[in-house]
Design an enzyme around this catalytic site. Structure first.
Site, PDB file in Angstrom:
ATOM      1  N   ALA A  60       0.832  -1.219   0.000  1.00 40.11           N
ATOM      2  CA  ALA A  60       0.000   0.000   0.000  1.00 40.11           C
ATOM      3  C   ALA A  60       0.856   1.255   0.000  1.00 40.11           C
ATOM      4  CB  ALA A  60      -0.939  -0.012   1.199  1.00 40.11           C
ATOM      5  N   ASP A  63       4.081   3.649   4.641  1.00 43.55           N
ATOM      6  CA  ASP A  63       3.265   3.559   5.856  1.00 43.55           C
ATOM      7  C   ASP A  63       3.001   4.978   6.349  1.00 43.55           C
ATOM      8  OD1 ASP A  63       2.383   3.442   8.568  1.00 43.55           O
ATOM      9  OD2 ASP A  63       3.003   1.335   8.602  1.00 43.55           O
ATOM     10  N   LEU A  64       1.771   5.387   6.227  1.00 43.32           N
ATOM     11  CA  LEU A  64       1.438   6.786   6.519  1.00 43.32           C
ATOM     12  C   LEU A  64       1.463   7.070   8.015  1.00 43.32           C
ATOM     13  CD1 LEU A  64      -1.346   7.246   3.832  1.00 43.32           C
ATOM     14  CD2 LEU A  64       1.010   8.090   3.763  1.00 43.32           C
ATOM     15  N   HIS A  82      14.729   5.321  -3.382  1.00 41.74           N
ATOM     16  CA  HIS A  82      15.636   5.436  -4.541  1.00 41.74           C
ATOM     17  C   HIS A  82      16.641   4.291  -4.561  1.00 41.74           C
ATOM     18  CE1 HIS A  82      14.911  10.072  -5.057  1.00 41.74           C
ATOM     19  NE2 HIS A  82      13.805   9.391  -4.829  1.00 41.74           N
ATOM     20  N   ASP A 137       5.967   9.424  -6.647  1.00 44.60           N
ATOM     21  CA  ASP A 137       7.420   9.367  -6.452  1.00 44.60           C
ATOM     22  C   ASP A 137       7.935   7.935  -6.632  1.00 44.60           C
ATOM     23  OD1 ASP A 137       6.880   8.003  -4.063  1.00 44.60           O
ATOM     24  OD2 ASP A 137       7.094   9.801  -2.824  1.00 44.60           O
TER      25      ASP A 137
END
Ligand code: LHQ
Length: 255
Positions: A60, A63-64, A82, A137
């Site tokens: 998902a 992790d917010l 990255h 991103d």
């Protein structure tokens, strides 16, 4: 419990994102373990890699709940996403994203950074980013643009539309959709096929397609010539030609 599990079946390395209760959302720890797993995949004994998720998610994305303290987002992206996205692209072997379930945000970017995407019919795809006021991103503008073309990529990534596996197949986001019950067997079969293929030629092909995106024809013809000269030195080329002459299946060793 490990947030990333690694297993091996002959020359196939499977990397399982393992936070099923949170749909395998990325934490700092998960990034670190994924980085170690991708490092392990550089072993020449590994000839194909599968990335998948535990439970009903592929990933998902970020992790917010674990993100709140990241003051410098750009530095955080550089140090985590990255590193893993570039590790996938620079890995000299094919990487399959086995999208078993929900695939959102940077999880979607990660899947799109892989060389091949197979989806379970239980999978669905959600941009995620725009839903929380962010841009795509972790390669989300790079890979999705290449897969879908700018108009569709832009429209999708700015709409946050949930795409079914069947729609993802129709769009060319995934190459195959398999019934959930048969998914792991099909992934294993596909990965075993790649692991038995001429690994060096596949690695060179991967690199050439990445370079082709920004090359002129003349540059690319030169790169192909250099890569072909390298491929022609491999044991697998000798075996391929010998097998052709002997009218038998080639047995590629990756040498
Ligand atoms: C989650 C998450 C999640 C934590 C589900 N975090 N728990 C880079 C750098 C800097 C900043 C931020 O971001 C990034 C890159 C990114 O990835 S941005 C995009 C981040 N991802 C999202 O915005 C997606 C958020 N999740 C969702 O929209 C939904 O959960 C999806 C559509 C993925 C799945 O929906 P459902 O199938 O209905 O599942 P659910 O929402 O019920 O989730 C199940 C559990 O997983 C739930 O926990 P709970 O304890 O209530 O059972 C969710 O809170 C948790 N979860 N995503 N990203």
């Amino acid at each position: 419990m490990a947030e990333v599990e690694v297993s091996h079946d002959c020359a196939v390395q499977t990397i399982t994102l393992n936070r099923p209760d949170k749909l395998n959302a990325f934490t700092h720890a998960l990034h670190g373990e994924l980085q170690a797993a991708l490092e392990e995949a550089r072993d020449p004994a590994v000839r194909a890699v599968v990335i998948t998720g535990a439970g009903r998610g592929f990933s998902a994305g970020q992790d917010l709940t674990a993100f709140g303290e990241a003051r410098d987002v750009a530095a955080m992206l550089r140090a985590t996403y990255h590193v893993n996205v570039t590790a996938i692209r620079s890995l000299e072997k094919p990487v399959i994203a086995a999208v078993n379930g929900v695939c959102a945000g940077a999880g979607l970017s990660l899947a799109c950074a892989c060389d091949i995407r197979l989806a379970s019919d239980a999978a669905f795809f959600v941009p995620g980013f725009v839903g929380i006021g962010l841009i795509p991103d972790s390669g989300g503008t790079y890979f999705i643009q290449r897969l879908l073309g700018t108009p569709r990529a832009f429209e999708w990534m700015t709409s946050n539309r949930r795409l079914t596996a069947a729609e993802a197949l129709a769009w060319g986001l995934v190459s195959e959709v398999v019934e959930a019950d048969a998914f792991s067997a099909r992934v294993a079969e596909h990965a075993a096929g790649l692991a038995a293929a001429p690994t060096r030629a596949i690695a060179l092909t991967k690199r050439l397609y990445d370079e082709a995106a920004t090359s002129t024809l003349e540059e690319q013809l030169e790169r192909e010539a250099a890569a072909q000269a390298e491929a022609a030195q491999t044991g697998d080329f000798r075996e391929g030609v010998a097998a052709f002459g002997e009218k038998r299946e080639a047995r590629f060793s990756g040498s």
